[in-house]
Write a protein that holds these residues in place. Structure first.
Motif, PDB file in Angstrom:
ATOM      1  N   ARG A 156      27.976  60.590  49.302  1.00  0.00           N
ATOM      2  CA  ARG A 156      29.191  61.302  48.889  1.00  0.00           C
ATOM      3  C   ARG A 156      30.461  60.533  49.255  1.00  0.00           C
ATOM      4  NH1 ARG A 156      28.121  64.348  45.023  1.00  0.00           N
ATOM      5  NH2 ARG A 156      30.110  65.415  45.388  1.00  0.00           N
ATOM      6  N   ILE A 157      30.401  59.212  49.232  1.00  0.00           N
ATOM      7  CA  ILE A 157      31.595  58.412  49.505  1.00  0.00           C
ATOM      8  C   ILE A 157      32.406  58.331  48.219  1.00  0.00           C
ATOM      9  CG2 ILE A 157      32.458  56.146  50.183  1.00  0.00           C
ATOM     10  CD1 ILE A 157      29.903  55.798  51.815  1.00  0.00           C
ATOM     11  N   ALA A 158      33.605  58.928  48.239  1.00  0.00           N
ATOM     12  CA  ALA A 158      34.431  58.984  47.036  1.00  0.00           C
ATOM     13  C   ALA A 158      35.847  58.510  47.351  1.00  0.00           C
ATOM     14  CB  ALA A 158      34.456  60.410  46.471  1.00  0.00           C
ATOM     15  N   PRO A 159      36.158  57.237  47.116  1.00  0.00           N
ATOM     16  CA  PRO A 159      37.521  56.766  47.375  1.00  0.00           C
ATOM     17  C   PRO A 159      38.505  57.419  46.419  1.00  0.00           C
ATOM     18  CG  PRO A 159      36.231  55.076  46.261  1.00  0.00           C
ATOM     19  CD  PRO A 159      35.286  56.178  46.613  1.00  0.00           C
ATOM     20  N   PRO A 160      39.750  57.592  46.829  1.00  0.00           N
ATOM     21  CA  PRO A 160      40.763  58.172  45.929  1.00  0.00           C
ATOM     22  C   PRO A 160      40.890  57.346  44.646  1.00  0.00           C
ATOM     23  CG  PRO A 160      41.592  58.033  48.182  1.00  0.00           C
ATOM     24  CD  PRO A 160      40.294  57.297  48.165  1.00  0.00           C
ATOM     25  N   LYS A 161      41.389  57.972  43.634  1.00  0.00           N
ATOM     26  CA  LYS A 161      41.538  57.317  42.338  1.00  0.00           C
ATOM     27  C   LYS A 161      42.414  56.068  42.479  1.00  0.00           C
ATOM     28  CE  LYS A 161      42.736  58.392  37.529  1.00  0.00           C
ATOM     29  NZ  LYS A 161      43.216  59.451  36.606  1.00  0.00           N
ATOM     30  N   GLY A 162      41.939  54.952  41.935  1.00  0.00           N
ATOM     31  CA  GLY A 162      42.705  53.714  42.023  1.00  0.00           C
ATOM     32  C   GLY A 162      41.801  52.490  41.991  1.00  0.00           C
ATOM     33  N   ASP A 163      42.403  51.317  42.176  1.00  0.00           N
ATOM     34  CA  ASP A 163      41.696  50.046  42.148  1.00  0.00           C
ATOM     35  C   ASP A 163      41.524  49.517  43.573  1.00  0.00           C
ATOM     36  OD1 ASP A 163      41.971  50.405  39.462  1.00  0.00           O
ATOM     37  OD2 ASP A 163      43.392  48.766  39.140  1.00  0.00           O
ATOM     38  N   TYR A 164      40.351  48.984  43.854  1.00  0.00           N
ATOM     39  CA  TYR A 164      40.047  48.477  45.185  1.00  0.00           C
ATOM     40  C   TYR A 164      39.359  47.119  45.076  1.00  0.00           C
ATOM     41  CZ  TYR A 164      40.891  53.329  46.501  1.00  0.00           C
ATOM     42  OH  TYR A 164      41.455  54.570  46.678  1.00  0.00           O
ATOM     43  N   HIS A 165      39.694  46.241  46.014  1.00  0.00           N
ATOM     44  CA  HIS A 165      39.040  44.932  46.043  1.00  0.00           C
ATOM     45  C   HIS A 165      38.799  44.516  47.489  1.00  0.00           C
ATOM     46  CE1 HIS A 165      38.871  40.473  46.192  1.00  0.00           C
ATOM     47  NE2 HIS A 165      38.148  40.630  45.104  1.00  0.00           N
ATOM     48  N   PHE A 166      37.626  43.927  47.726  1.00  0.00           N
ATOM     49  CA  PHE A 166      37.307  43.416  49.062  1.00  0.00           C
ATOM     50  C   PHE A 166      36.474  42.149  48.917  1.00  0.00           C
ATOM     51  CE2 PHE A 166      34.764  42.983  52.887  1.00  0.00           C
ATOM     52  CZ  PHE A 166      35.735  43.081  53.878  1.00  0.00           C
ATOM     53  N   SER A 167      36.825  41.126  49.678  1.00  0.00           N
ATOM     54  CA  SER A 167      36.084  39.867  49.665  1.00  0.00           C
ATOM     55  C   SER A 167      35.504  39.579  51.042  1.00  0.00           C
ATOM     56  CB  SER A 167      36.998  38.702  49.257  1.00  0.00           C
ATOM     57  OG  SER A 167      37.372  38.792  47.905  1.00  0.00           O
ATOM     58  N   PHE A 168      34.385  38.879  51.048  1.00  0.00           N
ATOM     59  CA  PHE A 168      33.815  38.396  52.298  1.00  0.00           C
ATOM     60  C   PHE A 168      33.265  36.990  52.061  1.00  0.00           C
ATOM     61  CE2 PHE A 168      30.467  40.641  50.060  1.00  0.00           C
ATOM     62  CZ  PHE A 168      29.357  39.831  50.187  1.00  0.00           C
ATOM     63  N   GLU A 169      33.060  36.274  53.140  1.00  0.00           N
ATOM     64  CA  GLU A 169      32.551  34.902  53.051  1.00  0.00           C
ATOM     65  C   GLU A 169      31.032  34.932  53.080  1.00  0.00           C
ATOM     66  OE1 GLU A 169      32.994  30.776  52.598  1.00  0.00           O
ATOM     67  OE2 GLU A 169      34.594  32.283  52.658  1.00  0.00           O
ATOM     68  N   SER A 170      30.416  34.660  51.938  1.00  0.00           N
ATOM     69  CA  SER A 170      28.955  34.579  51.870  1.00  0.00           C
ATOM     70  C   SER A 170      28.532  33.143  52.118  1.00  0.00           C
ATOM     71  CB  SER A 170      28.460  35.048  50.498  1.00  0.00           C
ATOM     72  OG  SER A 170      28.733  34.056  49.513  1.00  0.00           O
ATOM     73  N   ALA A 171      27.236  32.888  52.103  1.00  0.00           N
ATOM     74  CA  ALA A 171      26.739  31.535  52.375  1.00  0.00           C
ATOM     75  C   ALA A 171      27.268  30.520  51.372  1.00  0.00           C
ATOM     76  CB  ALA A 171      25.211  31.529  52.367  1.00  0.00           C
ATOM     77  N   ARG A 172      27.605  30.980  50.162  1.00  0.00           N
ATOM     78  CA  ARG A 172      28.036  30.060  49.107  1.00  0.00           C
ATOM     79  C   ARG A 172      29.514  30.213  48.757  1.00  0.00           C
ATOM     80  NH1 ARG A 172      22.976  31.368  48.936  1.00  0.00           N
ATOM     81  NH2 ARG A 172      21.472  29.683  48.654  1.00  0.00           N
ATOM     82  N   GLY A 173      30.238  31.046  49.496  1.00  0.00           N
ATOM     83  CA  GLY A 173      31.670  31.138  49.258  1.00  0.00           C
ATOM     84  C   GLY A 173      32.176  32.560  49.141  1.00  0.00           C
ATOM     85  N   ASN A 174      33.326  32.698  48.481  1.00  0.00           N
ATOM     86  CA  ASN A 174      34.022  33.969  48.354  1.00  0.00           C
ATOM     87  C   ASN A 174      33.244  34.935  47.460  1.00  0.00           C
ATOM     88  OD1 ASN A 174      35.785  36.071  47.435  1.00  0.00           O
ATOM     89  ND2 ASN A 174      37.541  34.838  48.025  1.00  0.00           N
ATOM     90  N   PHE A 175      32.763  36.019  48.054  1.00  0.00           N
ATOM     91  CA  PHE A 175      32.028  37.063  47.316  1.00  0.00           C
ATOM     92  C   PHE A 175      32.900  38.314  47.339  1.00  0.00           C
ATOM     93  CE2 PHE A 175      27.448  38.133  46.187  1.00  0.00           C
ATOM     94  CZ  PHE A 175      27.796  39.257  45.473  1.00  0.00           C
ATOM     95  N   GLY A 176      33.381  38.742  46.189  1.00  0.00           N
ATOM     96  CA  GLY A 176      34.285  39.880  46.141  1.00  0.00           C
ATOM     97  C   GLY A 176      33.770  41.005  45.268  1.00  0.00           C
ATOM     98  N   TYR A 177      34.177  42.223  45.597  1.00  0.00           N
ATOM     99  CA  TYR A 177      33.874  43.390  44.775  1.00  0.00           C
ATOM    100  C   TYR A 177      35.181  44.042  44.325  1.00  0.00           C
ATOM    101  CZ  TYR A 177      28.820  43.678  45.400  1.00  0.00           C
ATOM    102  OH  TYR A 177      27.471  43.439  45.335  1.00  0.00           O
ATOM    103  N   PHE A 178      35.298  44.243  43.038  1.00  0.00           N
ATOM    104  CA  PHE A 178      36.434  44.971  42.462  1.00  0.00           C
ATOM    105  C   PHE A 178      35.915  46.318  41.964  1.00  0.00           C
ATOM    106  CE2 PHE A 178      39.001  46.038  38.630  1.00  0.00           C
ATOM    107  CZ  PHE A 178      40.187  46.310  39.291  1.00  0.00           C
ATOM    108  N   ILE A 179      36.496  47.400  42.462  1.00  0.00           N
ATOM    109  CA  ILE A 179      36.029  48.752  42.115  1.00  0.00           C
ATOM    110  C   ILE A 179      37.196  49.547  41.537  1.00  0.00           C
ATOM    111  CG2 ILE A 179      35.094  50.921  43.007  1.00  0.00           C
ATOM    112  CD1 ILE A 179      33.709  49.330  45.196  1.00  0.00           C
ATOM    113  N   VAL A 180      36.941  50.196  40.418  1.00  0.00           N
ATOM    114  CA  VAL A 180      37.896  51.145  39.847  1.00  0.00           C
ATOM    115  C   VAL A 180      37.329  52.542  40.084  1.00  0.00           C
ATOM    116  CG1 VAL A 180      39.080  51.942  37.770  1.00  0.00           C
ATOM    117  CG2 VAL A 180      38.628  49.496  38.085  1.00  0.00           C
ATOM    118  N   SER A 181      38.050  53.342  40.843  1.00  0.00           N
ATOM    119  CA  SER A 181      37.590  54.687  41.178  1.00  0.00           C
ATOM    120  C   SER A 181      38.340  55.731  40.359  1.00  0.00           C
ATOM    121  CB  SER A 181      37.813  54.964  42.670  1.00  0.00           C
ATOM    122  OG  SER A 181      37.544  56.316  42.980  1.00  0.00           O
ATOM    123  N   ASP A 182      37.611  56.731  39.881  1.00  0.00           N
ATOM    124  CA  ASP A 182      38.250  57.867  39.219  1.00  0.00           C
ATOM    125  C   ASP A 182      38.270  59.091  40.131  1.00  0.00           C
ATOM    126  OD1 ASP A 182      35.597  58.552  39.223  1.00  0.00           O
ATOM    127  OD2 ASP A 182      35.370  58.650  37.035  1.00  0.00           O
TER     128      ASP A 182
END
Length: 249
Positions: free
Chosen positions: A174-200
């Protein structure tokens, strides 16, 4: 190294890997496919046995650097196959969005853990290995140097292990972020791994887009492979370290 026909170093690294697999199995219950992270923590607490075994492994690993220096880094056959081969200039890396060890082998000292610290990376001291030669040898040297930095990070993290609960009491479904755009990056073994999420505003995201490092790292080969020898393609592709299922995301 295995792609280049060097079977002995592969067996040496597999020996080290077996020790790592035993460590990860000890804490997660799996040797390869882990299901350990949780929102707000981890699935189970680590044990004193894990900490002691980890310290033994780190001592062993530090004793292995000279072995790899003698067996691989200073090997004239290996040097001939990787030095001045597969040049990825800094300009090419920036143009294609290359990250990770490939970018750091082209003189770009970028690491998400330093640029945008997350977890406990702002509390540990480590360096970002960077080489300017831009060839396959540089990318190898970056990864060798990063293993040493990883041991530094782990050692400091173990000294800072806190007491208390290892996970938060969250309703995982039941994790529901407020409506909007979210992005988070982390350093994986091969470089910048990011997730872009659009929440309604519901627990089900309207859109999720992963930004994987292997995709731009593969695309740069369009320029890198021009006018190179077919025999060098093995060295170049191995040094870029592509994971095809990751590219296909």
């Amino acid at each position: 190294l295995l792609d280049l026909g060097a079977f002995t170093p592969f067996l040496y690294t597999f020996d080290d890997r077996e020790n790592l697999m035993d460590l990860l199995n000890m804490v997660s219950g799996s040797r390869l496919t882990y299901c350990y992270n949780r929102s707000g923590g981890v699935a189970a607490d680590i044990t004193d046995e894990f900490i002691d075994t980890c310290k033994v492994f780190m001592k062993r690993m530090r004793s292995r650097w000279q072995v790899y220096e003698d067996l691989v880094t200073g090997n004239i056959i290996f040097i001939k196959r990787v030095r001045n081969v597969g040049i990825i200039t800094k300009e090419m890396a920036l143009r294609y969005g290359v990250t990770g060890p490939v970018a750091r082998g082209s003189g770009i000292a970028y690491d998400v853990r330093k640029a945008e610290p997350y977890a406990a990376y702002d509390r540990v001291d480590f360096e970002v290995p960077c080489f300017e030669e831009c060839d396959a040898e540089s990318r190898y040297l970056v990864r060798m140097a990063e293993m040493k930095q990883s041991l530094r990070i782990i050692e400091q993290a173990m000294d800072m292990l806190p007491e208390g609960p290892y996970t938060l009491d969250l309703d995982q479904n039941r994790i529901a972020p407020p409506k909007g755009d979210y992005h988070f990056s982390f350093e994986s073994a091969r470089g910048n791994f990011g997730y872009f999420i659009v929440s309604d505003g519901t627990p089900f995201p309207y859109r999720v887009k992963p930004r994987v490092p292997s995709y731009p790292n593969l695309n740069v080969l369009v320029d890198v492979l021009k006018e190179t020898l077919i025999a060098d393609a093995v060295s170049i592709l191995g040094s870029v370290d592509i994971v095809v299922p990751e590219v296909d995301r």
